[in-house]
Design a protein around this motif. Structure first.
Motif, PDB file in Angstrom:
ATOM      1  N   UNK A   1     -39.904  14.206  -4.654  1.00  0.00           N
ATOM      2  CA  UNK A   1     -38.879  13.309  -4.109  1.00  0.00           C
ATOM      3  C   UNK A   1     -37.744  13.153  -5.118  1.00  0.00           C
ATOM      4  N   UNK A   2     -38.098  12.962  -6.391  1.00  0.00           N
ATOM      5  CA  UNK A   2     -37.087  12.805  -7.438  1.00  0.00           C
ATOM      6  C   UNK A   2     -36.224  14.059  -7.576  1.00  0.00           C
ATOM      7  N   UNK A   3     -36.815  15.217  -7.339  1.00  0.00           N
ATOM      8  CA  UNK A   3     -36.076  16.480  -7.433  1.00  0.00           C
ATOM      9  C   UNK A   3     -35.231  16.758  -6.190  1.00  0.00           C
ATOM     10  N   UNK A   4     -35.378  15.911  -5.166  1.00  0.00           N
ATOM     11  CA  UNK A   4     -34.597  16.096  -3.951  1.00  0.00           C
ATOM     12  C   UNK A   4     -35.198  17.078  -2.972  1.00  0.00           C
ATOM     13  N   UNK A   5     -36.441  17.493  -3.199  1.00  0.00           N
ATOM     14  CA  UNK A   5     -37.084  18.460  -2.317  1.00  0.00           C
ATOM     15  C   UNK A   5     -37.773  17.788  -1.132  1.00  0.00           C
ATOM     16  N   UNK A   6     -38.194  16.551  -1.314  1.00  0.00           N
ATOM     17  CA  UNK A   6     -38.826  15.777  -0.248  1.00  0.00           C
ATOM     18  C   UNK A   6     -38.123  14.434  -0.121  1.00  0.00           C
ATOM     19  N   UNK A   7     -38.261  13.819   1.043  1.00  0.00           N
ATOM     20  CA  UNK A   7     -37.852  12.428   1.202  1.00  0.00           C
ATOM     21  C   UNK A   7     -39.068  11.639   1.673  1.00  0.00           C
ATOM     22  N   UNK A   8     -39.076  10.353   1.419  1.00  0.00           N
ATOM     23  CA  UNK A   8     -40.253   9.543   1.707  1.00  0.00           C
ATOM     24  C   UNK A   8     -39.855   8.317   2.513  1.00  0.00           C
ATOM     25  N   UNK A   9     -40.723   7.934   3.444  1.00  0.00           N
ATOM     26  CA  UNK A   9     -40.529   6.718   4.228  1.00  0.00           C
ATOM     27  C   UNK A   9     -41.748   5.820   4.047  1.00  0.00           C
TER      28      UNK A   9
END
Length: 420
Positions: free
Chosen positions: A391-399
């Motif tokens: 997520x921090x690397x911008x590869x995933x997003x989280x909800x």
């Protein structure tokens, strides 16, 4: 019309007349390859109300191309632009190189000065160019420098009287003349100094580089405030890091005489995808991006290079050569990408790639899903840490979803489609 590029085997195989991933600074017609950076460009445009601003980032982040995009905008707004590059010959030539570039623009009629300045443009160009040659020769020759300077003088055929008339510029005299030009200009103009970070390699010392840039910034801020000649420079990441790790635009940046420092960060996956798409489109690729590079191979590229465009382009060039050598199918697959990544000295985390592949194939997942756990082979704690890093690397997003006191985190792959 003949081709501007030698048709290498890899270009012939892929059907390109020019390589889509050449590592070059974008300028002029090549700016059609430019993608995004709208926020950074806007911030630099607004920073021109300051006597000095800067753009910083890792080597290869695209600082030079951003500066030339700024030049394009300024010219479109009818502001003359003087662009110079720190030559890399010596840190002691900076103001003379800036002066030489300004004088050339005056000679070309782009920067205009008042007649009362009585500026002898051709004579000043000769003075500063000779001075640059002499200083470069002296510093290159070391102890034999004075002899080299004498030889250059004799070769140039400068007589004693002419030497008196054309006394060589020093850094101090060059700076003084730049200020006079600024005070006697007919209209504002912009000075762009590209590759100022070369001073770091010339000085070969981080502390010396920091002091060099600090002194330069204080000089420009002190001498050119309210003169309508803003300077914009490119800086190494290390300079910004030394300002107490504060972000651009903070009071710490201003305390070092920069009105604004604009960071060029690495490209997140959607922007890197757009960058590849633009490059392919401009080089007349007839298919889609996924015809050129498989999606799994793209994720491997992003994971290995972190979205750093220069590093990603190097891997893509290597992968294109591998495909041209070993395959008839014009598509970069995962195995070719793995090999190219290794040959370029990059590292691919296979567990991260496995997570990305699973989520792409099966949709969004919670870290507690059993099928997810079995597929990636990591404990819940390890999965959670890895997912948060992605997520921090911008590869995933989280909800986050809450049900009473229970919280559930669902992870999605970022959208990278060309229209997304």
């Amino acid at each position: 019309m003949s081709s501007k590029t030698i048709m290498t085997p890899v270009l012939k195989f892929w059907g390109f007349k020019q390589h889509p991933f050449d590592d070059r600074v974008l300028r002029g017609s090549e700016l059609e390859l430019f993608v995004d950076r709208k926020t950074e460009i806007r911030r630099l445009q607004n920073a021109l109300s300051n006597p000095l601003s800067g753009v910083f980032g890792a080597q290869g982040a695209g600082k030079s191309s951003v500066l030339y995009k700024l030049e394009e905008w300024a010219i479109s707004e009818s502001y003359p632009v003087v662009v110079t590059q720190m030559s890399g010959a010596s840190e002691n030539l900076l103001y003379r190189e800036i002066l030489a570039a300004i004088l050339q623009e005056i000679k070309a009629g782009k920067v205009k000065v008042l007649a009362k300045l009585k500026l002898k443009v051709d004579q000043e160009i000769e003075r500063v160019q000779n001075s640059i040659k002499y200083t470069s020769a002296v510093e290159a020759a070391g102890e034999a420098g004075w002899k080299a300077m004498l030889n250059l003088t004799l070769k140039a055929g400068i007589k004693e009287q002419e030497e008196r008339e054309l006394a060589q510029h020093t850094e101090e005299s060059a700076l003084a003349l730049i200020k006079k030009i600024a005070m006697h200009k007919k209209a504002p103009f912009v000075v762009i100094v590209d590759n100022l970070e070369r001073a770091r390699f010339l000085l070969d010392d981080e502390d010396a580089y920091f002091r060099f840039v600090t002194k330069f910034s204080q000089t420009i801020d002190g001498m050119f405030s309210d003169l309508g000649v803003p300077f914009v420079v490119s800086l190494d990441q290390i300079f910004a890091d030394r300002i107490n790790d504060n972000l651009p635009g903070t009071e710490e940046a201003a305390s070092f005489s920069f009105g604004k420092l604009v960071e060029l960060s690495v490209f997140p996956p959607p922007e890197l995808y757009k960058l590849i798409a633009r490059r392919l489109e401009c080089r007349k690729w007839e298919g889609a991006v996924e015809d050129f590079v498989e999606r799994n191979a793209f994720w491997a590229l992003v994971g290995a290079t972190g979205g750093h465009s220069r590093r990603a382009f190097a891997v893509l060039r290597e992968a294109m050569e591998l495909v041209a050598e070993r395959s008839s199918d014009k598509t970069i697959g995962l195995e070719q990408m793995r090999t190219a990544i290794a040959q370029c000295g990059e590292k691919l985390d296979e567990k991260d790639l496995l997570i990305l592949q699973f989520i792409e194939a099966n949709g969004a997942r919670s870290s507690s899903d059993e099928d997810f756990s079995k597929a990636v082979g990591l404990s819940r704690v390890q999965r959670g840490r890895r997912l948060n890093e992605l997520v921090e690397k911008g590869l995933l997003r989280v909800e986050e979803q809450s049900s009473g006191k229970t919280k559930k985190y669902t992870y999605f792959l970022v959208k990278i489609d060309e229209d997304g």
